[in-house]
Every structure is written in structure tokens, then in C-alpha cells.
Design a protein around this motif. Structure first.
Motif, PDB file in Angstrom:
ATOM      1  N   ALA A   1       0.845  -1.199   0.000  1.00 39.10           N
ATOM      2  CA  ALA A   1       0.000   0.000   0.000  1.00 39.10           C
ATOM      3  C   ALA A   1       0.881   1.251   0.000  1.00 39.10           C
ATOM      4  O   ALA A   1       0.617   2.204  -0.739  1.00 39.10           O
ATOM      5  CB  ALA A   1      -0.934  -0.003   1.215  1.00 39.10           C
ATOM      6  N   PHE A   2       1.931   1.234   0.826  1.00 34.34           N
ATOM      7  CA  PHE A   2       2.868   2.365   0.867  1.00 34.34           C
ATOM      8  C   PHE A   2       3.529   2.555  -0.493  1.00 34.34           C
ATOM      9  O   PHE A   2       3.596   3.677  -1.016  1.00 34.34           O
ATOM     10  CB  PHE A   2       3.938   2.137   1.939  1.00 34.34           C
ATOM     11  N   ALA A   3       4.018   1.467  -1.084  1.00 37.20           N
ATOM     12  CA  ALA A   3       4.707   1.561  -2.373  1.00 37.20           C
ATOM     13  C   ALA A   3       3.776   2.085  -3.461  1.00 37.20           C
ATOM     14  O   ALA A   3       4.153   2.957  -4.257  1.00 37.20           O
ATOM     15  CB  ALA A   3       5.277   0.195  -2.761  1.00 37.20           C
ATOM     16  N   CYS A   4       2.556   1.590  -3.490  1.00 35.97           N
ATOM     17  CA  CYS A   4       1.579   1.996  -4.489  1.00 35.97           C
ATOM     18  C   CYS A   4       1.217   3.472  -4.351  1.00 35.97           C
ATOM     19  O   CYS A   4       1.224   4.229  -5.325  1.00 35.97           O
ATOM     20  CB  CYS A   4       0.341   1.115  -4.351  1.00 35.97           C
ATOM     21  N   ALA A   5       0.909   3.892  -3.120  1.00 33.35           N
ATOM     22  CA  ALA A   5       0.524   5.287  -2.874  1.00 33.35           C
ATOM     23  C   ALA A   5       1.681   6.234  -3.150  1.00 33.35           C
ATOM     24  O   ALA A   5       1.496   7.309  -3.736  1.00 33.35           O
ATOM     25  CB  ALA A   5       0.038   5.450  -1.433  1.00 33.35           C
ATOM     26  N   SER A   6       2.882   5.848  -2.747  1.00 27.51           N
ATOM     27  CA  SER A   6       4.055   6.698  -2.975  1.00 27.51           C
ATOM     28  C   SER A   6       4.376   6.802  -4.457  1.00 27.51           C
ATOM     29  O   SER A   6       4.735   7.878  -4.954  1.00 27.51           O
ATOM     30  CB  SER A   6       5.256   6.156  -2.204  1.00 27.51           C
ATOM     31  N   LYS A   7       4.248   5.687  -5.177  1.00 26.46           N
ATOM     32  CA  LYS A   7       4.482   5.699  -6.620  1.00 26.46           C
ATOM     33  C   LYS A   7       3.502   6.651  -7.303  1.00 26.46           C
ATOM     34  O   LYS A   7       3.882   7.443  -8.172  1.00 26.46           O
ATOM     35  CB  LYS A   7       4.327   4.281  -7.183  1.00 26.46           C
ATOM     36  N   PHE A   8       2.236   6.580  -6.906  1.00 29.84           N
ATOM     37  CA  PHE A   8       1.213   7.412  -7.532  1.00 29.84           C
ATOM     38  C   PHE A   8       1.398   8.893  -7.190  1.00 29.84           C
ATOM     39  O   PHE A   8       1.326   9.759  -8.043  1.00 29.84           O
ATOM     40  CB  PHE A   8      -0.181   6.954  -7.094  1.00 29.84           C
ATOM     41  N   SER A   9       1.648   9.186  -5.905  1.00 32.24           N
ATOM     42  CA  SER A   9       1.688  10.575  -5.449  1.00 32.24           C
ATOM     43  C   SER A   9       3.053  11.228  -5.605  1.00 32.24           C
ATOM     44  O   SER A   9       3.146  12.449  -5.628  1.00 32.24           O
ATOM     45  CB  SER A   9       1.281  10.654  -3.975  1.00 32.24           C
ATOM     46  N   GLY A  10       4.096  10.418  -5.657  1.00 30.26           N
ATOM     47  CA  GLY A  10       5.450  10.973  -5.732  1.00 30.26           C
ATOM     48  C   GLY A  10       5.922  11.519  -4.398  1.00 30.26           C
ATOM     49  O   GLY A  10       6.864  12.310  -4.353  1.00 30.26           O
ATOM     50  N   THR A  11       5.269  11.119  -3.313  1.00 35.13           N
ATOM     51  CA  THR A  11       5.626  11.603  -1.979  1.00 35.13           C
ATOM     52  C   THR A  11       5.624  10.445  -0.987  1.00 35.13           C
ATOM     53  O   THR A  11       5.150   9.356  -1.276  1.00 35.13           O
ATOM     54  CB  THR A  11       4.621  12.664  -1.469  1.00 35.13           C
ATOM     55  N   TYR A  12       6.130  10.745   0.204  1.00 33.47           N
ATOM     56  CA  TYR A  12       6.052   9.803   1.310  1.00 33.47           C
ATOM     57  C   TYR A  12       4.588   9.691   1.717  1.00 33.47           C
ATOM     58  O   TYR A  12       3.864  10.683   1.712  1.00 33.47           O
ATOM     59  CB  TYR A  12       6.901  10.325   2.477  1.00 33.47           C
ATOM     60  N   CYS A  13       4.144   8.497   2.065  1.00 37.77           N
ATOM     61  CA  CYS A  13       2.751   8.293   2.463  1.00 37.77           C
ATOM     62  C   CYS A  13       2.680   7.499   3.759  1.00 37.77           C
ATOM     63  O   CYS A  13       3.558   6.690   4.057  1.00 37.77           O
ATOM     64  CB  CYS A  13       1.987   7.541   1.370  1.00 37.77           C
ATOM     65  N   VAL A  14       1.623   7.731   4.508  1.00 36.58           N
ATOM     66  CA  VAL A  14       1.389   7.006   5.755  1.00 36.58           C
ATOM     67  C   VAL A  14       0.023   6.332   5.693  1.00 36.58           C
ATOM     68  O   VAL A  14      -0.874   6.766   4.978  1.00 36.58           O
ATOM     69  CB  VAL A  14       1.467   7.937   6.993  1.00 36.58           C
ATOM     70  N   THR A  15      -0.103   5.262   6.471  1.00 36.47           N
ATOM     71  CA  THR A  15      -1.370   4.538   6.545  1.00 36.47           C
ATOM     72  C   THR A  15      -2.311   5.271   7.485  1.00 36.47           C
ATOM     73  O   THR A  15      -1.968   5.511   8.637  1.00 36.47           O
ATOM     74  CB  THR A  15      -1.138   3.103   7.060  1.00 36.47           C
ATOM     75  N   ALA A  16      -3.490   5.630   6.994  1.00 39.41           N
ATOM     76  CA  ALA A  16      -4.491   6.310   7.817  1.00 39.41           C
ATOM     77  C   ALA A  16      -5.513   5.313   8.360  1.00 39.41           C
ATOM     78  O   ALA A  16      -5.952   5.434   9.501  1.00 39.41           O
ATOM     79  CB  ALA A  16      -5.197   7.395   7.019  1.00 39.41           C
ATOM     80  N   SER A  17      -5.899   4.337   7.545  1.00 43.82           N
ATOM     81  CA  SER A  17      -6.854   3.328   8.010  1.00 43.82           C
ATOM     82  C   SER A  17      -6.780   2.102   7.111  1.00 43.82           C
ATOM     83  O   SER A  17      -6.291   2.158   5.985  1.00 43.82           O
ATOM     84  CB  SER A  17      -8.278   3.877   8.049  1.00 43.82           C
ATOM     85  N   VAL A  18      -7.310   1.020   7.649  1.00 42.18           N
ATOM     86  CA  VAL A  18      -7.391  -0.234   6.918  1.00 42.18           C
ATOM     87  C   VAL A  18      -8.827  -0.714   7.035  1.00 42.18           C
ATOM     88  O   VAL A  18      -9.349  -0.840   8.143  1.00 42.18           O
ATOM     89  CB  VAL A  18      -6.437  -1.300   7.502  1.00 42.18           C
ATOM     90  N   ASP A  19      -9.463  -0.948   5.895  1.00 35.78           N
ATOM     91  CA  ASP A  19     -10.812  -1.500   5.931  1.00 35.78           C
ATOM     92  C   ASP A  19     -10.725  -2.977   6.299  1.00 35.78           C
ATOM     93  O   ASP A  19      -9.652  -3.549   6.383  1.00 35.78           O
ATOM     94  CB  ASP A  19     -11.502  -1.318   4.588  1.00 35.78           C
ATOM     95  N   THR A  20     -11.847  -3.583   6.457  1.00 36.60           N
ATOM     96  CA  THR A  20     -11.937  -4.971   6.893  1.00 36.60           C
ATOM     97  C   THR A  20     -11.025  -5.880   6.076  1.00 36.60           C
ATOM     98  O   THR A  20     -10.971  -5.789   4.848  1.00 36.60           O
ATOM     99  CB  THR A  20     -13.389  -5.466   6.749  1.00 36.60           C
ATOM    100  N   VAL A  21     -10.321  -6.743   6.787  1.00 33.98           N
ATOM    101  CA  VAL A  21      -9.511  -7.780   6.151  1.00 33.98           C
ATOM    102  C   VAL A  21     -10.084  -9.117   6.590  1.00 33.98           C
ATOM    103  O   VAL A  21     -10.000  -9.470   7.764  1.00 33.98           O
ATOM    104  CB  VAL A  21      -8.025  -7.683   6.568  1.00 33.98           C
ATOM    105  N   ASP A  22     -10.700  -9.817   5.682  1.00 39.80           N
ATOM    106  CA  ASP A  22     -11.219 -11.145   5.964  1.00 39.80           C
ATOM    107  C   ASP A  22     -10.253 -12.159   5.376  1.00 39.80           C
ATOM    108  O   ASP A  22      -9.956 -12.120   4.179  1.00 39.80           O
ATOM    109  CB  ASP A  22     -12.604 -11.340   5.339  1.00 39.80           C
ATOM    110  N   PHE A  23      -9.745 -13.041   6.238  1.00 30.03           N
ATOM    111  CA  PHE A  23      -8.840 -14.086   5.778  1.00 30.03           C
ATOM    112  C   PHE A  23      -9.690 -15.221   5.222  1.00 30.03           C
ATOM    113  O   PHE A  23     -10.283 -15.993   5.966  1.00 30.03           O
ATOM    114  CB  PHE A  23      -7.914 -14.523   6.914  1.00 30.03           C
ATOM    115  N   LEU A  24      -9.758 -15.307   3.905  1.00 32.58           N
ATOM    116  CA  LEU A  24     -10.664 -16.228   3.227  1.00 32.58           C
ATOM    117  C   LEU A  24     -10.118 -17.652   3.166  1.00 32.58           C
ATOM    118  O   LEU A  24     -10.869 -18.611   3.277  1.00 32.58           O
ATOM    119  CB  LEU A  24     -10.952 -15.730   1.812  1.00 32.58           C
TER     120      LEU A  24
END
Length: 181
Positions: free
Chosen positions: A43-66
């Protein structure tokens, strides 16, 4: 200043990692926490690649281990930007595991991480706008809008919720729960 527009495709990242015994729990399955760590990294790599900046995690939606992930399976995580706000981005992540002997692939989980772009001083910065080019990208964007609205409604309901109401206390009693304060 002209706005910058980017496609979700420009943000796509894929990582794969072979699951080792050191990643497992006592039952021989891969720790969910280890998978969450990999998800945060992509998520960090994807957001940073898109924005061109350092990014931090603000929230995580539900993760269901299927499906459980086994030692020796090749785990692949795919991520892309699904939605952008002013400084935030919703990153969609899909996790699959492949048995490298049988080539059988199973979907293990999907989640959505909200990442926020930051400058060197830690202040929020604007992110590029999205150009949606496929029906699937429009669907993912709209799904993100729906989840954001649902989270806001849920938060408003939580603020109004009264755990001391007679209705709530009666419901607890009906569940055969004892309260000793």
C-alpha cells in the motif's frame, strides 16, 4: 498551477514472496500479521508511486482471511489506487497464494488501505487527480465512494450510540451476560 492527472494503471504494483517456515504460526499456517505487514508495504509503495511523496497509513478497511496460506506457497499481492481525495488515496489490495507444485491459485484476502501523502515536514500534500479509463476503474472508484460514505454514517451512529440506554441494557440481559461494576 495545472492539475496533474494519472491513471490507476500508473500506480499498479505487484510483489511476490515465497512463504517460509519462519512466517508460520504454531499450526503451520502463515501468520495473518505477516500478511498484513506485506499488505501495508505494498500500500505504501503503491501510494508513494502514484503521489510521488512519502505516504502514511491512515486506516485499513476490513480484512477477511478467506483461505489459509501454507508454508512453501508463493504469495502475490497486487495493489492499485482506486480513489483519491485531496491528500488521501484508497489503495485496493488483492492477495493470492499459489501452490508452486500444483499451480493451484487461491484468493486469500482483499482489503482497502487509506494512505495519506505527506511532505518532508509531515504536512498533508495534494495528490494527483484520477483519470479513469475502464469500466472496472469506474466500478472500483464508485465502490470506494460507497465505503467512505458508509464509514461516515457508521461514525455518526457511533457518536449517537448510548450504551447505558434501557434498551441496550435489556438486550445485554437477554444475551445471558452478567454485568458487575
Amino acid at each position: 498551477m495545472d492539475k496533474i492527472y494519472k491513471t490507476p494503471k500508473s500506480s499498479r504494483i505487484t510483489i511476490s514472496e515465497l512463504m517460509l517456515p519462519s512466517h508460520s504460526n504454531f499450526s503451520g499456517k502463515i501468520h495473518g500479521g505477516y500478511i498484513l505487514s506485506l499488505m501495508d508495504q505494498i500500500a505504501f509503495a503503491c501510494a508513494s508511486k502514484f503521489s510521488g511523496t512519502y505516504c502514511v497509513t491512515a486506516s485499513v478497511d476490513t480484512v477477511d482471511f478467506l483461505n489459509p496460506i501454507e508454508i512453501g506457497e508463493l504469495v502475490t499481492l497486487k495493489a492499485s489506487v482506486n480513489y483519491v481525495g485531496n491528500s488521501s488515496m484508497v489503495i485496493g489490495i488483492r492477495v493470492t497464494a499459489e501452490n508452486i507444485q500444483t499451480r493451484k491459485i487461491k484468493h486469500c484476502n482483499s482489503s482497502y488501505f487509506t494512505m495519506v501523502a505527506k511532505d518532508d515536514a509531515g504536512k498533508n500534500v495534494s495528490v494527483p487527480r484520477l483519470t479513469l479509463t475502464t469500466a472496472e476503474e469506474v466500478r472500483r472508484f464508485c465502490d470506494s465512494l460507497r465505503r467512505i460514505r458508509s464509514k461516515k454514517e457508521h461514525k455518526e451512529q457511533e457518536e449517537l450510540f448510548d450504551h447505558t440506554s434501557l434498551d441496550m441494557l435489556q438486550e445485554i440481559q437477554n444475551m445471558d451476560i452478567k454485568i458487575h461494576l
